[in-house]
Design a protein around this motif. Structure first.
Motif, PDB file in Angstrom:
ATOM      1  N   SER A   1       0.825  -1.197   0.000  1.00 49.12           N
ATOM      2  CA  SER A   1       0.000   0.000   0.000  1.00 49.12           C
ATOM      3  C   SER A   1       0.864   1.253   0.000  1.00 49.12           C
ATOM      4  CB  SER A   1      -0.955   0.024   1.197  1.00 49.12           C
ATOM      5  OG  SER A   1      -0.267   0.228   2.392  1.00 49.12           O
TER       6      SER A   1
ATOM      7  N   ALA B   1      -3.661   3.849  -1.089  1.00 50.57           N
ATOM      8  CA  ALA B   1      -3.867   2.983  -2.250  1.00 50.57           C
ATOM      9  C   ALA B   1      -3.390   1.603  -1.819  1.00 50.57           C
ATOM     10  CB  ALA B   1      -3.087   3.483  -3.459  1.00 50.57           C
TER      11      ALA B   1
ATOM     12  N   VAL C   1      -1.394  -2.238  -4.288  1.00 50.66           N
ATOM     13  CA  VAL C   1      -0.787  -1.665  -5.490  1.00 50.66           C
ATOM     14  C   VAL C   1       0.194  -2.606  -6.171  1.00 50.66           C
ATOM     15  CG1 VAL C   1      -1.081   0.736  -4.771  1.00 50.66           C
ATOM     16  CG2 VAL C   1       1.031  -0.476  -4.186  1.00 50.66           C
TER      17      VAL C   1
ATOM     18  N   PRO D   1      -5.571  -1.560  -7.601  1.00 49.26           N
ATOM     19  CA  PRO D   1      -5.480  -0.856  -6.320  1.00 49.26           C
ATOM     20  C   PRO D   1      -6.858  -0.402  -5.829  1.00 49.26           C
ATOM     21  CG  PRO D   1      -3.817  -0.057  -7.833  1.00 49.26           C
ATOM     22  CD  PRO D   1      -4.741  -0.934  -8.625  1.00 49.26           C
TER      23      PRO D   1
ATOM     24  N   VAL E   1      -1.231   6.937  -8.481  1.00 44.69           N
ATOM     25  CA  VAL E   1      -1.323   5.510  -8.805  1.00 44.69           C
ATOM     26  C   VAL E   1      -1.108   5.281 -10.300  1.00 44.69           C
ATOM     27  CG1 VAL E   1      -2.882   3.512  -8.897  1.00 44.69           C
ATOM     28  CG2 VAL E   1      -2.742   4.897  -6.811  1.00 44.69           C
TER      29      VAL E   1
ATOM     30  N   TYR F   1       2.148   3.069 -11.277  1.00 42.66           N
ATOM     31  CA  TYR F   1       1.878   1.658 -11.523  1.00 42.66           C
ATOM     32  C   TYR F   1       1.196   1.475 -12.878  1.00 42.66           C
ATOM     33  CZ  TYR F   1       2.741   1.641  -6.530  1.00 42.66           C
ATOM     34  OH  TYR F   1       3.311   1.821  -5.297  1.00 42.66           O
TER      35      TYR F   1
ATOM     36  N   VAL G   1      -8.460   1.632 -11.075  1.00 44.21           N
ATOM     37  CA  VAL G   1      -8.433   1.695  -9.616  1.00 44.21           C
ATOM     38  C   VAL G   1      -9.858   1.496  -9.120  1.00 44.21           C
ATOM     39  CG1 VAL G   1      -6.414   3.193  -9.430  1.00 44.21           C
ATOM     40  CG2 VAL G   1      -8.682   4.210  -9.556  1.00 44.21           C
TER      41      VAL G   1
END
Length: 184
Positions: free
Chosen positions: A57, A87, A90, A95, A122, A126, A131
């Motif tokens: 996270s 988040a 991840v 996430p 995010v 990533y 999400v």
């Protein structure tokens, strides 16, 4: 105190969550104005996980920075903590975002800005295509925040959590990367 600035919007800053922030986090999660809407269990200071790089996270303190607060470690009087954003998962799946803002600043738009900064973080950090986030059916403010950012309702988990004397439904939301990138 929160650590270095990770990202900054027009009014709020996301700073790294440090060990010194645990009491702030704990106070927020035991405040009935926050705990009931997010369905958070009461945890003591030792139960709040901080700094575990393998926990999957990204955790940030939402701050209002004063004019003297720089990007590094701020002095105590240079910032005001007003919430947390997270988040989760991840490192291995879509996430799941979580957030809370202190009741004394509810309705000021800080939560929307903080969650938007988290979504940006995010998607920049990533390679996930989407999400997710959840909000309890009774939490109109949180549901409105997600919908205002372009999240779509994807489902309902009936009687998901026992909160304040009754079982409540949790609404699941999702936001695709291309929806975020194509927003106006």
């Amino acid at each position: 105190m929160p650590g270095p600035r990770v990202t900054q919007g027009e009014r709020v800053t996301l700073r790294t969550f440090e060990t010194e922030d645990v009491p702030f986090h704990q106070r927020g999660c035991t405040n009935p104005g926050i705990r009931y809407p997010i369905g958070s269990p009461v945890r003591n200071q030792e139960e709040i996980d901080v700094g575990d790089e393998n926990d999957g996270s990204d955790d940030f303190v939402v701050c209002l920075d004063g004019e003297a607060a720089g990007p590094g470690d701020p002095e105590k009087d240079q910032i005001q903590r007003i919430g947390m954003v997270h988040a989760n998962d991840v490192d291995w799946r879509r996430p799941e975002l979580a957030y809370w803002i202190a009741p004394e600043v509810h309705g000021e738009g800080y939560g929307t800005e903080a969650v938007a900064l988290l979504v940006d973080h995010v998607f920049r950090t990533y390679a996930h295509p989407a999400v997710g986030a959840g909000a309890y059916d009774f939490n109109d403010a949180s549901r409105g925040l997600l919908e205002s950012l372009g999240f779509s309702e994807e489902g309902r988990i009936r009687r998901d959590r026992f909160i304040d004397g009754e079982y409540v439904d949790r609404m699941e939301y999702g936001l695709l990367r291309e929806e975020w990138e194509d927003r106006e």
